[in-house]
Write a protein that holds these residues in place. Structure first.
Motif, PDB file in Angstrom:
ATOM      1  N   LEU A 226      -9.157  46.893  31.391  1.00 41.52           N
ATOM      2  CA  LEU A 226      -7.776  46.727  31.850  1.00 41.52           C
ATOM      3  C   LEU A 226      -8.282  45.141  32.710  1.00 41.52           C
ATOM      4  O   LEU A 226      -8.474  44.922  32.770  1.00 41.52           O
ATOM      5  N   PHE A 227      -8.181  44.061  30.985  1.00 39.02           N
ATOM      6  CA  PHE A 227      -8.679  42.814  31.219  1.00 39.02           C
ATOM      7  C   PHE A 227      -7.260  41.823  31.543  1.00 39.02           C
ATOM      8  O   PHE A 227      -6.324  41.809  30.861  1.00 39.02           O
ATOM      9  N   LEU A 228      -7.355  40.867  32.779  1.00 41.75           N
ATOM     10  CA  LEU A 228      -7.021  39.955  32.484  1.00 41.75           C
ATOM     11  C   LEU A 228      -7.301  37.867  32.213  1.00 41.75           C
ATOM     12  O   LEU A 228      -7.966  37.900  32.272  1.00 41.75           O
ATOM     13  N   ARG A 229      -6.511  37.439  31.520  1.00 41.63           N
ATOM     14  CA  ARG A 229      -7.002  36.170  30.903  1.00 41.63           C
ATOM     15  C   ARG A 229      -5.671  35.520  31.994  1.00 41.63           C
ATOM     16  O   ARG A 229      -4.824  35.496  31.111  1.00 41.63           O
ATOM     17  N   LEU A 230      -6.155  34.219  32.467  1.00 42.17           N
ATOM     18  CA  LEU A 230      -5.539  33.447  32.898  1.00 42.17           C
ATOM     19  C   LEU A 230      -6.207  31.682  32.608  1.00 42.17           C
ATOM     20  O   LEU A 230      -7.349  31.577  32.878  1.00 42.17           O
ATOM     21  N   GLU A 231      -4.788  30.573  32.225  1.00 39.55           N
ATOM     22  CA  GLU A 231      -5.111  30.091  31.731  1.00 39.55           C
ATOM     23  C   GLU A 231      -4.273  29.375  32.101  1.00 39.55           C
ATOM     24  O   GLU A 231      -3.265  28.980  32.905  1.00 39.55           O
ATOM     25  N   THR A 232      -5.029  27.674  32.978  1.00 38.01           N
ATOM     26  CA  THR A 232      -4.501  26.383  33.680  1.00 38.01           C
ATOM     27  C   THR A 232      -4.105  25.112  32.637  1.00 38.01           C
ATOM     28  O   THR A 232      -4.484  25.623  31.438  1.00 38.01           O
ATOM     29  N   SER A 233      -3.260  25.193  33.220  1.00 43.09           N
ATOM     30  CA  SER A 233      -2.570  23.192  31.770  1.00 43.09           C
ATOM     31  C   SER A 233      -3.902  22.395  31.485  1.00 43.09           C
ATOM     32  O   SER A 233      -3.493  21.871  30.649  1.00 43.09           O
ATOM     33  N   ASP A 234      -4.885  22.707  32.462  1.00 45.82           N
ATOM     34  CA  ASP A 234      -5.853  21.527  32.280  1.00 45.82           C
ATOM     35  C   ASP A 234      -7.191  22.846  31.052  1.00 45.82           C
ATOM     36  O   ASP A 234      -8.457  22.118  30.961  1.00 45.82           O
ATOM     37  N   GLY A 235      -6.361  23.271  30.772  1.00 44.02           N
ATOM     38  CA  GLY A 235      -7.566  24.084  29.660  1.00 44.02           C
ATOM     39  C   GLY A 235      -8.635  25.269  30.086  1.00 44.02           C
ATOM     40  O   GLY A 235      -9.431  25.587  28.853  1.00 44.02           O
ATOM     41  N   ARG A 236      -8.566  25.940  31.853  1.00 47.24           N
ATOM     42  CA  ARG A 236      -9.640  26.329  31.779  1.00 47.24           C
ATOM     43  C   ARG A 236      -9.423  28.556  31.519  1.00 47.24           C
ATOM     44  O   ARG A 236      -7.590  27.773  31.723  1.00 47.24           O
ATOM     45  N   VAL A 237      -9.853  28.575  31.833  1.00 46.55           N
ATOM     46  CA  VAL A 237      -9.773  30.119  31.803  1.00 46.55           C
ATOM     47  C   VAL A 237     -10.425  30.798  32.657  1.00 46.55           C
ATOM     48  O   VAL A 237     -11.535  31.129  32.977  1.00 46.55           O
ATOM     49  N   GLY A 238      -9.684  31.759  33.463  1.00 50.50           N
ATOM     50  CA  GLY A 238     -10.903  32.385  34.477  1.00 50.50           C
ATOM     51  C   GLY A 238     -10.234  33.685  33.638  1.00 50.50           C
ATOM     52  O   GLY A 238      -8.789  34.595  33.378  1.00 50.50           O
ATOM     53  N   TRP A 239     -11.390  34.922  34.289  1.00 49.42           N
ATOM     54  CA  TRP A 239     -11.043  36.269  33.964  1.00 49.42           C
ATOM     55  C   TRP A 239     -10.725  37.191  35.297  1.00 49.42           C
ATOM     56  O   TRP A 239     -12.078  37.199  36.057  1.00 49.42           O
ATOM     57  N   GLY A 240      -9.950  38.290  34.572  1.00 49.21           N
ATOM     58  CA  GLY A 240     -10.427  39.283  36.206  1.00 49.21           C
ATOM     59  C   GLY A 240     -10.140  40.989  35.358  1.00 49.21           C
ATOM     60  O   GLY A 240      -9.822  41.236  34.616  1.00 49.21           O
TER      61      GLY A 240
ATOM     62  N   ILE B  75      -3.624  42.861  42.667  1.00 49.43           N
ATOM     63  CA  ILE B  75      -3.694  41.617  43.471  1.00 49.43           C
ATOM     64  C   ILE B  75      -5.787  41.544  42.917  1.00 49.43           C
ATOM     65  O   ILE B  75      -5.960  40.337  43.238  1.00 49.43           O
ATOM     66  N   ALA B  76      -6.650  42.543  43.273  1.00 56.41           N
ATOM     67  CA  ALA B  76      -8.239  42.327  43.030  1.00 56.41           C
ATOM     68  C   ALA B  76      -8.386  41.593  41.924  1.00 56.41           C
ATOM     69  O   ALA B  76      -8.853  41.063  42.044  1.00 56.41           O
ATOM     70  N   GLY B  77      -7.246  42.328  40.933  1.00 56.99           N
ATOM     71  CA  GLY B  77      -7.982  41.083  38.891  1.00 56.99           C
ATOM     72  C   GLY B  77      -7.176  40.345  39.495  1.00 56.99           C
ATOM     73  O   GLY B  77      -7.902  39.152  38.085  1.00 56.99           O
ATOM     74  N   ILE B  78      -6.690  39.499  40.235  1.00 55.45           N
ATOM     75  CA  ILE B  78      -5.562  38.365  39.415  1.00 55.45           C
ATOM     76  C   ILE B  78      -6.552  37.009  40.619  1.00 55.45           C
ATOM     77  O   ILE B  78      -6.951  36.625  40.304  1.00 55.45           O
ATOM     78  N   ASP B  79      -7.475  38.223  41.509  1.00 50.65           N
ATOM     79  CA  ASP B  79      -8.040  37.298  43.310  1.00 50.65           C
ATOM     80  C   ASP B  79      -9.471  37.012  41.742  1.00 50.65           C
ATOM     81  O   ASP B  79      -9.554  35.897  42.177  1.00 50.65           O
ATOM     82  N   GLN B  80      -9.764  38.154  40.839  1.00 44.81           N
ATOM     83  CA  GLN B  80     -10.893  37.773  41.045  1.00 44.81           C
ATOM     84  C   GLN B  80     -11.036  36.334  39.809  1.00 44.81           C
ATOM     85  O   GLN B  80     -12.049  35.718  39.238  1.00 44.81           O
ATOM     86  N   ALA B  81      -9.533  36.193  38.974  1.00 43.84           N
ATOM     87  CA  ALA B  81      -9.247  35.328  37.990  1.00 43.84           C
ATOM     88  C   ALA B  81      -9.274  33.737  38.942  1.00 43.84           C
ATOM     89  O   ALA B  81      -9.718  33.245  37.571  1.00 43.84           O
ATOM     90  N   LEU B  82      -8.638  34.341  39.856  1.00 46.05           N
ATOM     91  CA  LEU B  82      -8.815  32.285  40.284  1.00 46.05           C
ATOM     92  C   LEU B  82      -9.510  32.068  40.843  1.00 46.05           C
ATOM     93  O   LEU B  82     -10.024  31.219  40.354  1.00 46.05           O
ATOM     94  N   TRP B  83     -11.031  33.060  41.473  1.00 44.65           N
ATOM     95  CA  TRP B  83     -11.948  32.469  41.442  1.00 44.65           C
ATOM     96  C   TRP B  83     -12.692  32.346  40.419  1.00 44.65           C
ATOM     97  O   TRP B  83     -13.819  31.181  40.523  1.00 44.65           O
ATOM     98  N   ASP B  84     -12.416  33.011  39.100  1.00 39.70           N
ATOM     99  CA  ASP B  84     -13.725  32.317  38.153  1.00 39.70           C
ATOM    100  C   ASP B  84     -13.139  30.800  37.632  1.00 39.70           C
ATOM    101  O   ASP B  84     -13.808  30.274  37.395  1.00 39.70           O
TER     102      ASP B  84
END
Length: 383
Positions: free
Chosen positions: A17-31, A85-94
């Motif tokens: 299961l992959f998580l793609r997290l996106e921010t308002s400045d266009g960055r993408v983090g994966w977990g 939590i682990a996958g979200i944390d990985q994406a935040l660090w990315d």
């Protein structure tokens, strides 16, 4: 203020299961938030955490986000919540690494090593033909392998079953020689009674470690087991927080802890578990029979943990029949293994570029579950 504005979750083969997290400045983090065989359950938990706590918020305060997700719902711990939590944390660090243009390990204090030793699985779920498989891996340049120690095992099994396990390890050791590490995974299949017999039988063939020699919930048996063997004892893939690891470390019975970066709270938590283990002279070998995002997260912690020993990786593992680790990377060379080691990734964040198109093309309702094994009398066996 930059905020988290969107996310997507992708179930992809073989069982991830992959998580793609996106921010308002266009960055993408994966977990990679997943419990193997419970991807849909964890997916719901991730959605609940993101919708409740993180959407619309600043991605920067990772520690505060971690504590909020862990403590904010009152009930805590366990595989589903900690994997979410682990996958979200990985994406935040990315995201954080991409913000500063640096690998995550640079933000954690800088690297303590330049490369990490890896091992390769051989022999399958019910181990067979392990010697030939080990020879092929060593010929390819790897310096360590891991094998399952046994198939199903009864609470009190026969001398022949113990001898068969010892013979498999003996054949591998004779094939690869004394310079190669050979980990033996009991996979929680063995009772404490038989773990003592197996440990004694395997000792002469010098395994690198005995992994999960008893099932979680019976960790108190590890102290007695340690007295029956000179082989290092490893465990931790089904321990989900530093609080789970605390009694293990205090017991003095464990030589290697194996937290999983996709199960034990991500980079934030495993970094703390590694530091705790170092204080007890215990090595770190993160568990990772998973995908490229989880593996990349592991390398970030391996880079900064002085006690990191070796890293599990799942390229060509027996579960990966429909897809493999490199299939989802834009640049697969980032995980090239030379002389049994992988270099630390140097790109920002987790150091990998996920192939978005490949993820979307393969995503679907991937319904992987581990088999249910049974003994000859029809009772359920530990898988």
């Amino acid at each position: 203020m930059v905020t988290i504005v969107d996310y997507d979750l992708y179930q992809v083969p073989p069982r991830w299961l992959f998580l793609r997290l996106e921010t308002s400045d266009g960055r993408v983090g994966w977990g990679e938030p997943v419990v193997e065989g419970r991807a849909r359950t964890v997916k719901t938990a991730v959605e609940e955490l993101l919708d409740t706590y993180l959407l619309g918020s600043d991605p920067d305060p990772i520690e505060d986000h971690w504590q909020t997700m862990y403590r904010g719902g009152f009930y805590r711990g366990g595989p589903v919540l900690m994997s979410a939590i682990a996958g979200i944390d990985q994406a935040l660090w990315d995201l954080k690494g991409k913000q500063f243009g640096a690998p995550v390990y640079e933000l954690l204090g800088g690297k303590a090593r330049n490369r990490v030793q890896v091992y390769q699985w051989v022999g399958g779920d019910r181990p067979s033909e392990v010697a030939d498989a080990a020879r092929r891996q060593v010929d390819s340049g790897l310096t360590a392998v891991k094998m399952n120690g046994t198939p199903e095992f009864r609470a009190i099994d026969t001398p022949a079953a113990v001898e068969a396990a010892a013979d498999r390890l003996r054949e591998v050791r004779e094939t690869v020689g004394p310079e190669v590490g050979v980990g033996v995974d009991f996979h929680g299949r063995v009772s404490k009674s038989m773990a003592k017999r197996l440990a004694r039988a395997l000792d002469p063939h010098d395994p690198m470690f005995l992994e999960e020699p008893v099932t979680p919930g019976h960790d108190e048996a590890l102290t007695a087991l340690a007295a029956h063997t000179t082989t290092p004892i490893a465990t931790g893939e089904r321990h989900y927080s530093r609080w789970d690891f605390k009694p293990l470390l205090e017991s003095g019975a464990v030589d290697v802890v194996q937290p999983d970066l996709s199960h034990a709270g991500g980079i934030t938590e495993v970094r703390k578990i590694a530091a705790m283990a170092e204080a007890y002279d215990v090595a770190l070998a993160p568990h990772c029979p998973l995908g490229p995002i989880a593996f990349a997260a592991c390398l970030q912690v391996d880079a900064v943990a002085h006690n990191a020993l070796i890293q599990e990786q799942s390229l060509n593992i027996h579960y990966n029949e429909t897809a493999d680790v490199l299939d989802y990377l834009a640049d697969p060379s980032v995980f090239d293994y030379g002389d049994g080691f992988v270099d630390l990734p140097e790109e920002p964040g987790l150091g990998i570029a996920i192939d978005d198109a490949a993820v979307r093309e393969r995503a679907g309702d991937v319904d992987w579950h581990n088999p249910v094994w049974r003994h000859d009398d029809g009772s359920v066996a530990e898988w």
